[in-house]
Design an enzyme around this catalytic site. Structure first.
Site, PDB file in Angstrom:
ATOM      1  N   LYS A 160      16.827  20.768 -11.845  1.00 43.13           N
ATOM      2  CA  LYS A 160      16.129  19.516 -12.138  1.00 43.13           C
ATOM      3  C   LYS A 160      16.998  18.487 -12.851  1.00 43.13           C
ATOM      4  O   LYS A 160      17.806  18.814 -13.701  1.00 43.13           O
ATOM      5  CB  LYS A 160      14.890  19.790 -13.001  1.00 43.13           C
ATOM      6  CG  LYS A 160      13.863  20.657 -12.322  1.00 43.13           C
ATOM      7  CD  LYS A 160      12.861  19.868 -11.503  1.00 43.13           C
ATOM      8  CE  LYS A 160      12.064  18.926 -12.340  1.00 43.13           C
ATOM      9  NZ  LYS A 160      10.837  19.472 -12.846  1.00 43.13           N
ATOM     10  N   HIS A 163       0.832  -1.213   0.000  1.00 49.27           N
ATOM     11  CA  HIS A 163       0.000   0.000   0.000  1.00 49.27           C
ATOM     12  C   HIS A 163       0.863   1.258   0.000  1.00 49.27           C
ATOM     13  O   HIS A 163       0.457   2.297   0.513  1.00 49.27           O
ATOM     14  CB  HIS A 163      -0.942   0.041   1.211  1.00 49.27           C
ATOM     15  CG  HIS A 163      -1.699  -1.229   1.423  1.00 49.27           C
ATOM     16  ND1 HIS A 163      -2.908  -1.505   0.810  1.00 49.27           N
ATOM     17  CD2 HIS A 163      -1.379  -2.352   2.132  1.00 49.27           C
ATOM     18  CE1 HIS A 163      -3.312  -2.717   1.168  1.00 49.27           C
ATOM     19  NE2 HIS A 163      -2.393  -3.260   1.950  1.00 49.27           N
ATOM     20  N   GLU A 202      10.176   7.699 -17.343  1.00 50.45           N
ATOM     21  CA  GLU A 202       8.794   8.163 -17.551  1.00 50.45           C
ATOM     22  C   GLU A 202       8.293   7.709 -18.912  1.00 50.45           C
ATOM     23  O   GLU A 202       7.137   7.330 -19.073  1.00 50.45           O
ATOM     24  CB  GLU A 202       8.736   9.686 -17.460  1.00 50.45           C
ATOM     25  CG  GLU A 202       9.088  10.218 -16.080  1.00 50.45           C
ATOM     26  CD  GLU A 202       9.331  11.717 -16.116  1.00 50.45           C
ATOM     27  OE1 GLU A 202       8.344  12.460 -16.093  1.00 50.45           O
ATOM     28  OE2 GLU A 202      10.500  12.145 -16.209  1.00 50.45           O
TER      29      GLU A 202
END
Ligand code: ARG
Length: 462
Positions: A284, A156, A291
């Site tokens: 960044k 979870h 992705e």
């Protein structure tokens, strides 16, 4: 310009219909398979006495020339010739004259395109197997390298129990192992020749389909039924289903890499070669490759669904609808191979941060199960032990401590069964070492998996 099939027609087709029906822009990629199929067909026709040896030799030589033009990018493609099959045949006739027109004896484009596609799918299954193998090698090598590194295992998305990083990586190895088995299985059904089915009903020429199948290396021989042979796309759907499942696995792994490279997790650092920067935010380092692997699963599912929708309800035998299989198939092949390659590269170069992983495994009460197990081993029914451990966790949350930091006296408040040995078993390493059940995360079990994984890879490369 006249069509190869122009005899029945009084006028040349309109350019709109020509463009609409043409598959040449995409089925060009089948040229190698098409030439191989034609070579085998022509050789069989000669063996059967259907073509003279002279015509057979002229065709073989002509096909060499056509192949050289295609290889050297000098082949004069003509969209009016619809597809790669008719482009090659037209060119063959231009190069060698009437003998070229005999190649198509006892054959149809329907079995021709089918045999090409079988050859293509068989080859691309092999390419996917090689790609899977490389990625499995990388996962296994990293699992070996990082033996002993501990991180939280999650359920979870909550820290659950500590596990070895090797155990986590090997979970993906086994997914890919099943993927490889699926590909090997569907390869068997792709490895059957439809050549000789002709348009749909077979041919009146005394051909020998088993001979052309043998020349093309089809280990499964020939189709039992000519109508099935020209209209079967199961093997394409099977390959694409296997590809969809591989992409599912890759997307899970990629998704974890995205998560693990966040500042919040910081379990890994992607190599610069597999990350990109932001055009506006200088700080960044985006895990773009991961992705994209995650995202590209979507198009592979889309291709599969598109072909299912095309084949559904299709009457026997060949219908032009089948031409729609190509782009979906080709895109799946390209996407799958690219993703397997980038995943292997990214995984081979990513750096784990064991200190961050261990810190995360140390905080978050991951020992609660082990405390309950400890009490259960000392005779407390597990359900009661679960309650005791839960109360200990609540106490720790209030006190801002970890379970392993409790004193024996504090632990004793929750159960008289707990002595200092309880504290030892709450250390992450002890918790990992305790899970010795089959397939568990204890080092001997992980070593057993590594040995078994090595054995499987070696067996496959034979
Ligand atoms: N271009 C067609 C395809 O890709 C080849 C077979 C066409 N056969 C026909 N009778 N139109 O499926």
């Amino acid at each position: 310009m006249t069509k190869l099939w122009g005899g029945r027609f009084s006028a040349a087709g309109g350019t709109k219909a020509v463009k609409f029906t043409a598959s040449l822009p995409f089925d060009q990629r089948l040229w190698r398979e098409d030439i191989a199929g034609s070579r085998a067909h022509a050789a069989m026709l000669v063996e059967q006495g259907i073509l003279t040896p002279e015509d057979g030799a002229a065709i073989a030589h002509g096909l060499d020339q056509v192949a050289a033009e295609l290889e050297g990018d000098t082949f004069p493609f003509r969209i009016e010739d619809e597809d790669i099959h008719m482009n090659i045949e037209r060119r063959l006739v231009e190069l060698i004259g009437p003998a070229g027109g005999r190649l198509h004896t006892g054959r149809s484009r329907n079995d021709q395109v089918a045999v090409d596609t079988h050859l293509y799918v068989r080859r691309e299954i092999d390419a996917a197997l090689a790609g899977l193998n490389r990625l499995q090698e990388v996962l296994l090598a990293r699992a070996e390298e990082y033996q002993g590194v501990i991180l939280p295992g999650y359920t979870h998305m909550q820290r659950a129990q500590p596990v070895l990083l090797s155990q986590h990586l090997l979970a993906y190895f086994w997914m890919l192992e099943r993927d490889a088995a699926r590909l090997e299985d569907c390869r068997r059904r792709a490895d059957v020749s439809p050549l000789g089915a002709a348009a749909l009903a077979g041919t009146s020429f005394p051909i020998d389909p088993a001979a052309s199948a043998a020349k093309l290396g089809f280990s499964g021989g020939v189709y039992q039924n000519s109508m099935d042979a020209v209209s079967d796309r199961d093997y394409v759907l099977e390959y694409m289903s296997a590809a969809a499942l591989i992409m599912t696995h890759l997307s899970r792994l990629a998704g974890e890499m995205v998560l693990w490279s966040t500042q919040e997790f910081a379990f890994v650092e992607m190599d610069d070669a597999y990350a990109t920067g932001s055009s506006i935010m200088p700080q960044k380092k985006n895990p773009d490759t991961m992705e994209l692997v995650r995202g590209k699963a979507g198009r592979v599912y889309g291709n599969l669904l598109a072909l299912f929708a095309t084949v559904k309800g299709m009457p026997l035998a060949y219908n032009s609808d089948f031409q729609e299989d190509k782009e979906a198939l080709f895109d799946t092949v390209d996407t799958l191979l690219a993703c397997l390659e980038v995943m292997a590269g990214a995984l081979a170069t990513v750096k784990a941060r064991p200190e961050r992983m261990l810190a995360a495994a140390t905080e978050g009460y991951l020992g609660a199960t082990d405390l309950a197990d400890y009490l259960a081993r000392r005779g407390l029914p597990f359900r009661e032990a679960h309650g005791v451990a839960g109360r200990a966790v609540r106490y720790c949350i209030e006190q801002g401590k970890n379970l392993a930091d409790l004193s024996v006296a504090e632990l004793g408040q929750f159960s008289p069964l707990a002595d200092e040995s309880a504290l030892t078993c709450l250390q992450p390493r002890a918790m990992v070492e305790a899970r010795r059940s089959s397939g568990g995360t204890a080092p001997p079990e992980v070593e057993r998996q590594i040995a078994e994984a090595r054995r499987r890879l070696a067996a496959r490369s034979r």
